[in-house]
Design an enzyme around this catalytic site. Structure first.
Site, mmCIF file in Angstrom:
data_model
loop_
_atom_site.group_PDB
_atom_site.id
_atom_site.type_symbol
_atom_site.label_atom_id
_atom_site.label_comp_id
_atom_site.label_asym_id
_atom_site.label_seq_id
_atom_site.Cartn_x
_atom_site.Cartn_y
_atom_site.Cartn_z
ATOM 1 N N ASP A 71 -2.448 -47.966 -14.979
ATOM 2 C CA ASP A 71 -3.246 -48.087 -13.895
ATOM 3 C C ASP A 71 -4.758 -48.376 -14.107
ATOM 4 O O ASP A 71 -5.289 -48.103 -15.310
ATOM 5 C CB ASP A 71 -3.265 -46.777 -12.981
ATOM 6 N N GLU A 86 -4.214 -42.063 -14.276
ATOM 7 C CA GLU A 86 -5.337 -41.765 -14.958
ATOM 8 C C GLU A 86 -6.760 -42.018 -14.185
ATOM 9 O O GLU A 86 -7.658 -41.247 -14.412
ATOM 10 C CB GLU A 86 -5.211 -42.225 -16.175
#
Length: 381
Positions: free
Chosen positions: A70, A136
């Site tokens: 991400d 994250e």
């Protein structure tokens, strides 16, 4: 042979802004299955996650990697030299796009290294485990923590792990992380008595009390540091009372501060001290001060030993630079992995992460892959 730079570009072309998967984990899952990895998707609460293992479950030795696909939003698209999800490779050998540095390149490097390692020199008694999340850059509650919870329930385990976050400030090979400071954010509310500014005897000014409290915190160092950590630090990030009138003392004022703390402290020890200080200022001023903490990470250090020495030695052999053992920087998912197994961080130079025109040298991505593959070779030798 798997080209880590090409895989980086392919991952960048997946617009996986947290919490969107956008095809990034699907791409990796397909590549890993083709190389003989068992792949699972321990998604939780809509957050995409990937677990992959080559080798037997419960093998005598297991080496793990952790990372995320991400990315943060690209911001103003018109400010980018090349589109942020183009994965453009320019004539100077730079790969452009959001996630080029943080950290699709790191994921591409360890995935490529793992695939080539198990294809060319498969270990006879070991397992290679990859844990990759799509959460994250977000809250982190259902990312790596979800993978580790799933692993525990399934009887899966890593003996050691490398988190592939960018670890080098300026030169590839100069730094590896063997720990991180803890982080706690406090939201402070000071409640007094509102009234006319011309009649101070009728008011209790929350701003005066709040400023006194914050000044005490900012003026006194928390500690002088430790063998592996710099001194802990406290930063006030906002103060507000929402008061538009110059002749009115407000009833309430708020502030936020963040503490990055070393291994001399725990959230509990910090909170006890801060609550006592707040109570003292409240008693002096008649203003009620309340503190609400939000802990996002604990301080930890992986003590130097065989695992740290292995990674450090390979980095020096591949780059010609002996990396500094550091605990600097913000938080990473190593703060979760450390509860599962010993963990260190080594990755690329983090110069352009989260910036407009994020980019990374393709040759550096390939060099990182060589470091990871050599670490695997020496670990299982």
């Amino acid at each position: 042979m798997t080209d880590a730079a090409e895989l980086t570009a392919e991952l960048i072309r997946c617009p996986s802004v947290t919490p969107e998967e956008a095809g990034a984990l699907t791409l990796l899952a397909d590549r890993l299955r083709a190389a003989g990895f068992e792949v699972s998707r321990p998604d939780r609460n809509g957050i995409p996650n990937l677990f992959a293992r080559w080798g037997a479950k419960g093998a005598a030795r297991s080496f793990g990697f952790n990372g995320h696909t991400d990315v943060v939003p690209p911001g103003n698209l018109g400010s980018w030299t090349h589109p942020p999800f183009s994965g453009h490779l320019d004539e100077d050998g730079m790969i452009w796009g959001r996630g080029a540095t943080d950290m699709k390149s790191g994921v591409a490097a360890f995935v490529s290294a793992a695939i080539d390692f198990v294809t060319e020199t498969p270990p006879t008694d070991g397992a290679v485990i990859l844990t990759i999340t799509g959460d994250e850059e977000g809250a982190g509650r259902d990312g790596t923590t979800a993978i580790l919870d799933w692993m525990d329930a399934q009887g899966e385990a890593m003996d050691v792990c490398i988190v592939g976050e960018p670890s080098n400030p300026a030169t590839f090979g100069e730094m590896m992380k063997i720990g991180r400071r803890g982080s706690v954010t406090y939201r402070v509310t000071a409640t007094g008595v509102q009234g006319h500014a011309a009649y101070p005897s009728r008011v209790r000014n929350p701003l005066h009390a709040l400023c006194r409290f914050l000044d005490q915190l900012a003026s006194a160092p928390l500690d002088a540091g430790t063998d592996h950590f710099d001194p802990s630090g406290l930063q006030v990030t906002t103060v507000d009372c929402g008061n538009a009138a110059s002749n009115v003392v407000p009833e309430r004022a708020t502030a936020v501060f963040n503490i990055r703390f070393n291994d001399l402290h725990t959230p509990e020890s910090l909170d006890a001290d801060l609550q006592a200080r707040a109570a003292a200022v409240s008693a002096e001023t008649g203003v009620t001060i309340t503190l609400v903490p939000d802990v996002s990470g604990m301080a930890f250090v992986t003590q130097p030993g065989p695992f740290v020495d292995l990674v450090r030695g390979v980095v020096e052999a591949e780059t010609g630079v002996q990396p500094i053992l550091s605990t600097s920087g913000g938080t990473s998912d190593a703060r979760f992995v450390k509860d599962h197994c010993p963990v260190v961080e080594f990755g690329l130079v983090g110069r352009f992460m989260h910036e407009v025109d994020e980019r990374v040298p393709a040759d550096q991505v390939r060099a990182l892959k060589r470091v990871y593959q050599r670490i695997l070779t020496e670990y299982f030798a």
